[in-house]
Scaffold this motif. Structure first.
Motif, PDB file in Angstrom:
ATOM      1  N   ASP A 159       0.846  -1.197   0.000  1.00 13.77           N
ATOM      2  CA  ASP A 159       0.000   0.000   0.000  1.00 13.77           C
ATOM      3  C   ASP A 159       0.879   1.244   0.000  1.00 13.77           C
ATOM      4  O   ASP A 159       1.875   1.319   0.735  1.00 13.77           O
ATOM      5  CB  ASP A 159      -0.900   0.013   1.229  1.00 13.77           C
ATOM      6  CG  ASP A 159      -1.829  -1.187   1.286  1.00 13.77           C
ATOM      7  OD1 ASP A 159      -2.199  -1.694   0.203  1.00 13.77           O
ATOM      8  OD2 ASP A 159      -2.176  -1.626   2.405  1.00 13.77           O
ATOM      9  N   TYR A 160       0.477   2.243  -0.796  1.00  9.67           N
ATOM     10  CA  TYR A 160       1.276   3.467  -0.908  1.00  9.67           C
ATOM     11  C   TYR A 160       0.495   4.736  -0.591  1.00  9.67           C
ATOM     12  O   TYR A 160       1.108   5.784  -0.393  1.00  9.67           O
ATOM     13  CB  TYR A 160       1.872   3.575  -2.318  1.00  9.67           C
ATOM     14  CG  TYR A 160       3.002   2.610  -2.535  1.00  9.67           C
ATOM     15  CD1 TYR A 160       4.307   2.944  -2.187  1.00  9.67           C
ATOM     16  CD2 TYR A 160       2.764   1.333  -3.046  1.00  9.67           C
ATOM     17  CE1 TYR A 160       5.351   2.049  -2.352  1.00  9.67           C
ATOM     18  CE2 TYR A 160       3.805   0.424  -3.222  1.00  9.67           C
ATOM     19  CZ  TYR A 160       5.099   0.788  -2.873  1.00  9.67           C
ATOM     20  OH  TYR A 160       6.124  -0.107  -3.030  1.00  9.67           O
ATOM     21  N   GLY A 161      -0.812   4.691  -0.577  1.00 16.61           N
ATOM     22  CA  GLY A 161      -1.568   5.897  -0.289  1.00 16.61           C
ATOM     23  C   GLY A 161      -3.016   5.604   0.035  1.00 16.61           C
ATOM     24  O   GLY A 161      -3.549   4.551  -0.331  1.00 16.61           O
ATOM     25  N   LEU A 162      -3.649   6.532   0.744  1.00 16.89           N
ATOM     26  CA  LEU A 162      -5.077   6.489   1.029  1.00 16.89           C
ATOM     27  C   LEU A 162      -5.710   7.669   0.305  1.00 16.89           C
ATOM     28  O   LEU A 162      -5.269   8.808   0.453  1.00 16.89           O
ATOM     29  CB  LEU A 162      -5.332   6.593   2.537  1.00 16.89           C
ATOM     30  CG  LEU A 162      -4.645   5.542   3.405  1.00 16.89           C
ATOM     31  CD1 LEU A 162      -4.870   5.858   4.882  1.00 16.89           C
ATOM     32  CD2 LEU A 162      -5.154   4.148   3.067  1.00 16.89           C
ATOM     33  N   ALA A 163      -6.731   7.413  -0.480  1.00 11.84           N
ATOM     34  CA  ALA A 163      -7.285   8.438  -1.363  1.00 11.84           C
ATOM     35  C   ALA A 163      -8.013   9.535  -0.589  1.00 11.84           C
ATOM     36  O   ALA A 163      -8.914   9.250   0.202  1.00 11.84           O
ATOM     37  CB  ALA A 163      -8.226   7.809  -2.373  1.00 11.84           C
ATOM     38  N   SER A 327      -7.002   9.738  -6.109  1.00 12.71           N
ATOM     39  CA  SER A 327      -5.821  10.574  -5.916  1.00 12.71           C
ATOM     40  C   SER A 327      -5.491  10.541  -4.434  1.00 12.71           C
ATOM     41  O   SER A 327      -6.401  10.528  -3.594  1.00 12.71           O
ATOM     42  CB  SER A 327      -6.076  12.012  -6.360  1.00 12.71           C
ATOM     43  OG  SER A 327      -6.340  12.093  -7.745  1.00 12.71           O
ATOM     44  N   ALA A 328      -4.213  10.536  -4.102  1.00 12.26           N
ATOM     45  CA  ALA A 328      -3.823  10.401  -2.698  1.00 12.26           C
ATOM     46  C   ALA A 328      -2.477  11.052  -2.466  1.00 12.26           C
ATOM     47  O   ALA A 328      -1.657  11.170  -3.386  1.00 12.26           O
ATOM     48  CB  ALA A 328      -3.747   8.922  -2.305  1.00 12.26           C
ATOM     49  N   PHE A 344       0.207  14.488   7.793  1.00 13.79           N
ATOM     50  CA  PHE A 344      -0.442  15.282   6.755  1.00 13.79           C
ATOM     51  C   PHE A 344      -1.303  14.394   5.860  1.00 13.79           C
ATOM     52  O   PHE A 344      -2.436  14.749   5.512  1.00 13.79           O
ATOM     53  CB  PHE A 344       0.616  16.021   5.931  1.00 13.79           C
ATOM     54  CG  PHE A 344       0.048  16.965   4.915  1.00 13.79           C
ATOM     55  CD1 PHE A 344      -1.090  17.708   5.172  1.00 13.79           C
ATOM     56  CD2 PHE A 344       0.666  17.115   3.684  1.00 13.79           C
ATOM     57  CE1 PHE A 344      -1.610  18.588   4.230  1.00 13.79           C
ATOM     58  CE2 PHE A 344       0.158  17.987   2.733  1.00 13.79           C
ATOM     59  CZ  PHE A 344      -0.980  18.722   3.019  1.00 13.79           C
ATOM     60  N   LEU A 345      -0.801  13.218   5.504  1.00 19.32           N
ATOM     61  CA  LEU A 345      -1.585  12.265   4.709  1.00 19.32           C
ATOM     62  C   LEU A 345      -2.874  11.920   5.442  1.00 19.32           C
ATOM     63  O   LEU A 345      -3.964  11.942   4.846  1.00 19.32           O
ATOM     64  CB  LEU A 345      -0.755  11.016   4.434  1.00 19.32           C
ATOM     65  CG  LEU A 345      -1.356   9.917   3.555  1.00 19.32           C
ATOM     66  CD1 LEU A 345      -0.246   9.040   2.965  1.00 19.32           C
ATOM     67  CD2 LEU A 345      -2.339   9.011   4.307  1.00 19.32           C
ATOM     68  N   LYS A 346      -2.779  11.601   6.710  1.00 18.70           N
ATOM     69  CA  LYS A 346      -3.972  11.227   7.481  1.00 18.70           C
ATOM     70  C   LYS A 346      -4.970  12.375   7.555  1.00 18.70           C
ATOM     71  O   LYS A 346      -6.186  12.147   7.503  1.00 18.70           O
ATOM     72  CB  LYS A 346      -3.577  10.798   8.905  1.00 18.70           C
ATOM     73  CG  LYS A 346      -2.931   9.441   9.003  1.00 18.70           C
ATOM     74  CD  LYS A 346      -3.066   8.877  10.404  1.00 18.70           C
ATOM     75  CE  LYS A 346      -2.465   9.802  11.434  1.00 18.70           C
ATOM     76  NZ  LYS A 346      -2.639   9.277  12.811  1.00 18.70           N
TER      77      LYS A 346
END
Length: 444
Positions: A159-163, A327-328, A344-346
């Motif tokens: 896994d690389y990102g959460l949209a 997009s994520a 920041f991602l979260k």
């Protein structure tokens, strides 16, 4: 504001070589060609203190609503996370991959990078981004189980990102024109269980008006010339682009050919494609909800006509074929502030950020299962968004999607012009896709 915005200077020789060697990854556009990559000079950002979170974001070239909303997201994140200060490097959508490669060649890694599904394979293979699996394993605030499977960007089992954003395309319609023509609206047909592609065709034929050879009112606008839209039609006809393991292309199946023939006929035989929805000269259009601001300002505010919306029509096999394109934010490989990048991602996938995304047309399809659609206008139906989300599937992606996109555009044009039959076009595409599967495979 506390964050610092970075300015362009001279690009190092290593950066220039990296950019020239790697080129630019195209977008999966909706109703226009892929933008050209920018090649302006860029400077390596200062790494700053450990509390600085360096992020490569898409701001340049976007409209004020997008820019202002993202600036608010940045400020709100910092307010809620005072230990971190964002340092934003501004990019256009078409220049993200080239800038990421350039900075990497200069020895700099961003903590967070704006990611689009088409770019993920390139980012992973180039060593630009890292897997988020270690963060998901230890974080108690967020879990992959909270997200739809098409909202988790995955490559080669990691896994690389959460949209923070999912794009899909409802059918919007001019309700007044349906009434004038004595037709049931798509929403009424959907309620009766009769909203099918055959119903779309029948309505489009009746709605289309001509003056000589010119269409004065178009019945429909669809975009099968883009590879990101192809699964909509393939799935609705019971076909697929390749097998589950991505070892064998299945483009040349009879069902796929029937789907493409139907689409080609909309353009070449029935001639119902034309007009402009915003100007009130088109009956139906498939568009992502980022268009709702234009609808509100260009149609609703002028009381031009009553806007309706419906989910994807059913195909011959009863399938709606709803594609979800994510997009994520991604985390930089060997980033100096992993913790800040992850925070920041979260934040971008949290409920707190969704009202800002809703301003520029997102927040309708939420990857997080616990978040409801954010709507702002009376012509939006949240139930349609919810239904489409429940029916959604991930967009199939080749590692060489760029080549697929360009080749399919050329093949599509030839089929519509009549210089290439659908049978020959599908055979040609089958051979091309199989070659790309053999050499690069698929994203998931």
């Amino acid at each position: 504001m506390t964050r610092r915005f970075l300015f362009n200077k001279a690009m190092s020789a290593a950066s220039v070589l990296a950019l020239a060697a790697c080129g630019e990854t195209p977008t999966s556009p909706e109703a226009e060609d892929a933008p050209q990559a920018e090649t302006e000079a860029v400077a390596t950002p200062k790494t700053g203190k450990a509390t600085v979170v360096s992020a490569l974001m898409v701001l340049r070239g976007q409209d004020p609503a997008w820019i202002n909303s993202w600036h608010t997201v940045f400020a709100d994140f910092e307010a809620q996370h005072p230990a971190f200060k964002l340092e934003i490097n501004d990019a256009s959508f078409g220049s993200v991959t080239s800038r990421a490669l350039t900075f990497m060649a200069a020895g700099f890694t961003f903590d967070a990078i704006y990611g689009f599904i088409d770019w993920l394979g390139l980012f992973v293979d180039a060593g630009i981004v890292q897997s988020i699996n270690p963060f998901l394993t230890t974080d108690t605030d967020v879990s992959p189980d909270d997200f739809h499977d098409f909202g988790v960007l995955t490559h080669k089992g990691l896994d690389y990102g959460l949209a923070w954003q999912l794009a899909a395309h409802p059918i919007w319609f001019n309700a007044g024109k349906f009434g004038e023509a004595g037709l049931q609206t798509p929403a009424a047909l959907e309620a009766a269980g009769n909203w099918t592609w055959e119903a779309v065709l029948a309505a489009a034929v009746k709605l289309t008006k001509r003056a000589g050879d010119n269409i004065t009112f178009g019945g429909l606008q669809v975009f099968p010339m883009f590879t990101s839209f192809l699964p909509y039609y393939a799935w609705a006809w019971g076909a697929d682009l390749w097998d589950e393991g991505c070892t064998q292309a299945t483009i040349n199946s009879p069902e796929f050919a029937d789907a493409v023939q139907f689409c080609v006929d909309l353009f070449a035989k029935h001639n119902v494609i034309g007009g402009n929805f915003l100007y009130g000269t088109q009956g139906m259009v498939e568009r992502a909800p980022d268009v709702v601001r234009q609808f509100d300002q260009g149609i609703a505010a002028r009381d031009l006509f009553s806007i309706g919306m419906a989910p994807r029509p059913q195909g011959p096999n009863g399938d709606r074929g709803t594609v979800m394109t994510p997009s994520a934010l991604l985390l930089g490989n060997r980033a100096k502030n992993d913790e800040g990048g992850w925070a920041f991602l979260k934040y971008t996938v949290s409920a707190a950020a969704q009202p800002q995304f809703a301003v520029f047309g997102q927040g309708r399809f939420n990857a997080n299962k616990h978040l409801k659609p954010q709507t702002l206008y009376p012509f939006e139906n949240p139930d349609v968004y919810t239904q489409m989300l429940q029916e959604g599937r991930p967009e199939p992606q080749l590692l060489q999607q760029r080549e697929f996109y360009a080749a399919w555009r050329a093949t599509w044009s030839a089929m519509v012009e009549g210089s290439l039959s659908v049978a020959d076009g599908m055979a040609k595409t089958q051979e091309q896709v199989q070659g790309w599967i053999n050499t690069g495979g698929c994203l998931r």
